[in-house]
Design an enzyme around this catalytic site. Structure first.
Site, PDB file in Angstrom:
ATOM      1  N   TYR A  63       0.935  -1.407   0.540  1.00 28.22           N
ATOM      2  CA  TYR A  63       0.298   0.008   0.184  1.00 28.22           C
ATOM      3  C   TYR A  63       1.082   1.477  -0.034  1.00 28.22           C
ATOM      4  O   TYR A  63       2.569   1.249   0.632  1.00 28.22           O
ATOM      5  CB  TYR A  63      -1.121   0.229   1.250  1.00 28.22           C
ATOM      6  CG  TYR A  63       0.101  -0.022   2.304  1.00 28.22           C
ATOM      7  CD1 TYR A  63       0.685   1.390   3.688  1.00 28.22           C
ATOM      8  CD2 TYR A  63       0.465  -1.122   2.946  1.00 28.22           C
ATOM      9  CE1 TYR A  63       1.156   1.043   4.381  1.00 28.22           C
ATOM     10  CE2 TYR A  63       0.601  -1.305   4.188  1.00 28.22           C
ATOM     11  CZ  TYR A  63       0.823   0.106   5.278  1.00 28.22           C
ATOM     12  OH  TYR A  63       2.244  -0.076   5.916  1.00 28.22           O
ATOM     13  N   SER A 101       9.284   0.782  14.663  1.00 29.83           N
ATOM     14  CA  SER A 101       8.872   0.168  13.298  1.00 29.83           C
ATOM     15  C   SER A 101       7.729   0.419  12.547  1.00 29.83           C
ATOM     16  O   SER A 101       7.004  -0.133  11.925  1.00 29.83           O
ATOM     17  CB  SER A 101       8.831  -1.311  14.675  1.00 29.83           C
ATOM     18  OG  SER A 101       7.600  -0.963  15.379  1.00 29.83           O
ATOM     19  N   GLY A 102       7.184   1.409  12.892  1.00 34.24           N
ATOM     20  CA  GLY A 102       5.674   1.487  12.024  1.00 34.24           C
ATOM     21  C   GLY A 102       4.611   2.123  12.776  1.00 34.24           C
ATOM     22  O   GLY A 102       3.746   1.602  11.580  1.00 34.24           O
ATOM     23  N   HIS A 157      -3.891   6.315  13.967  1.00 34.34           N
ATOM     24  CA  HIS A 157      -4.018   7.884  12.976  1.00 34.34           C
ATOM     25  C   HIS A 157      -5.051   7.610  12.259  1.00 34.34           C
ATOM     26  O   HIS A 157      -6.265   6.229  12.674  1.00 34.34           O
ATOM     27  CB  HIS A 157      -3.176   7.435  12.235  1.00 34.34           C
ATOM     28  CG  HIS A 157      -3.407   5.939  11.371  1.00 34.34           C
ATOM     29  ND1 HIS A 157      -4.057   5.797  10.340  1.00 34.34           N
ATOM     30  CD2 HIS A 157      -2.425   5.001  11.351  1.00 34.34           C
ATOM     31  CE1 HIS A 157      -3.772   4.644  10.005  1.00 34.34           C
ATOM     32  NE2 HIS A 157      -2.804   4.038  10.891  1.00 34.34           N
ATOM     33  N   CYS A 202      -1.417  -0.315  13.762  1.00 33.81           N
ATOM     34  CA  CYS A 202      -1.955   0.989  14.017  1.00 33.81           C
ATOM     35  C   CYS A 202      -3.106   0.497  14.581  1.00 33.81           C
ATOM     36  O   CYS A 202      -3.902  -0.098  14.606  1.00 33.81           O
ATOM     37  CB  CYS A 202      -1.693   1.712  13.257  1.00 33.81           C
ATOM     38  SG  CYS A 202       0.426   1.775  12.131  1.00 33.81           S
ATOM     39  N   ASN A 232      -6.257   2.683  14.710  1.00 33.61           N
ATOM     40  CA  ASN A 232      -7.072   2.676  14.321  1.00 33.61           C
ATOM     41  C   ASN A 232      -8.386   4.212  15.008  1.00 33.61           C
ATOM     42  O   ASN A 232      -8.701   3.370  15.461  1.00 33.61           O
ATOM     43  CB  ASN A 232      -7.561   2.319  13.127  1.00 33.61           C
ATOM     44  CG  ASN A 232      -6.589   1.635  11.945  1.00 33.61           C
ATOM     45  OD1 ASN A 232      -7.275   0.969  10.911  1.00 33.61           O
ATOM     46  ND2 ASN A 232      -5.489   2.007  11.452  1.00 33.61           N
TER      47      ASN A 232
END
Length: 395
Positions: free
Chosen positions: A307, A320-321, A325, A343, A345
């Site tokens: 993506y 690491s991300g 968000h 993440c 969400n």
């Protein structure tokens, strides 16, 4: 910087008797232990040591006669009651102690002659010395906390070095780090890595705390032929006590401010193939938007799991991300099931609201997921219990 405490160090002196006295000294014995008179190649991170009975006045002047201000220094304790290069406060020394240390308020100039004079009770002693020439290998010291920044209650003071600091140099470096909090709160330095040292309080900072750091490192040896380039100072303020708690069991995030619940919101966490980490995080980076690109962790954008998406109001919590968000595409799943790549969400509306509430350093506590964050994947200072954290100090 004010100074109220003195501490013992090594030193010696001789005594003398005035004519007609009976073994009683009529003037104090003053001896400058270091630097020696006539010394050259003295560090610009001067640590003046002297012996004198009771209180004394130190005057430091360069060759042009310009006075350099400074303050007494309590060794591993502090140049003032609230500043602590070591990890525990030091009681004021007894009046019997007569050996002292003194630090200038700023780094001395390279390759410059200075005269230091110590005066007490009508007597004085002076030395002349010359600082080292500017080294060919200099390393910058930078801070993650900026001047006048407002930070969250979980924010550590973070210093980063341009080169690895050998273990045998870390105590020397740490002794030159003066950290102040007002109101005072117990804290400790911790060598997060060979290039990074953190300072965090035992408990979260109190809201409204004033933070002050002086890294008096300019001219300090960092190992080999490398020296710190210059001193660094930071003044910051701790904001409101904002804490985000994410519970995988309920798929909800609860946001509190100063102990009161501001909002509870549905979330979607990492799906089974890419679970979110549980742990004690803090917000490290905030942006109004970022490009999220799977190729940054090895998954081609044009592959089945790839993506490249513009994401609104991301707040990073791991290197690491993992982020909090906006994810409008997962709103139907939020509060019900986990569908993200790891993440947290939330809806666009709630992400924008949260972005306006938080600061860098606000705690994020995630619990109940399949994995635990690896120490060092982000500013994971709060993953360690206090007794373990303090063991990361070099003092």
């Amino acid at each position: 910087m004010s100074a109220l405490a003195l501490s013992a160090c090594s030193g010696s002196g001789t005594s003398w008797n005035s004519p007609g006295s009976s073994g009683t000294s009529s003037a104090p014995t003053i001896h400058i232990v270091s630097p020696a008179d006539g010394a050259s190649d003295v560090s610009t991170a001067l640590d003046l040591r002297y012996s004198a009975p009771g209180s004394a006045t130190v005057t430091l002047k360069d060759a042009s006669g310009t006075t350099v201000s400074g303050a007494p220094y309590a060794g591993d304790a502090s140049p003032s009651p609230s500043l602590a290069p070591s990890d525990s406060p030091s009681a004021p020394p007894s009046a019997a102690q007569d050996t002292h240390r003194w630090l200038p308020d700023k780094q001395l100039k390279w390759g410059t002659e200075y005269t230091a004079t110590v005066s007490a009770g009508g007597g004085s002693s002076s030395v002349k010395f010359t600082t080292m020439n500017k080294p060919s290998s200099l390393s910058r010291v930078t801070s993650q906390v900026g001047d006048n920044q407002v930070v969250g209650v979980g924010m550590p003071m973070i210093l980063q070095f341009g080169a690895d600091i050998p273990k045998d140099k870390r105590a020397e470096v740490q002794r030159r780090l003066f950290m102040s909090s007002n109101p005072p709160q117990e804290g400790s330095w911790n060598w997060f890595s060979a290039k990074e040292i953190h300072y965090r309080p035992k408990e979260y900072w109190q809201a409204g705390t004033k933070l002050e750091l002086r890294a008096a490192l300019g001219g300090v040896s960092l190992g080999g032929n490398t020296y710190a380039e210059k001193d660094l100072t930071v003044d910051a303020t701790v904001g409101r006590r904002v804490i985000m708690e994410v519970d995988n069991a309920t798929k909800q995030m609860t946001v509190t401010q100063d102990g009161a619940v501001l909002k509870t919101m549905p979330v979607s966490l990492g799906k089974p193939s890419s679970p979110s980490d549980s742990g004690n995080f803090i917000v490290m980076v905030k942006n109004e938007w970022e490009w999220f690109d799977s190729s940054t962790y090895g998954v081609p954008v044009d592959s089945a799991g790839g993506y490249r998406t513009k994401v609104q109001f991301p707040q990073r919590i791991t290197w690491s991300g993992q982020y909090i968000h906006a994810a409008p595409w997962s709103v139907p799943d939020q509060g019900k099931r986990n569908v993200s790549h790891g993440c947290v969400n939330i809806s666009l509306e709630l992400a924008q609201w949260l972005y306006g509430v938080t600061h860098i350093g606000d705690p994020v506590i995630v619990k109940g997921t399949e994995e635990r964050v690896k120490y060092g994947d982000g500013w994971t200072d709060w993953e360690l219990p206090w007794a373990q954290y303090v063991k990361g100090s070099a003092l």
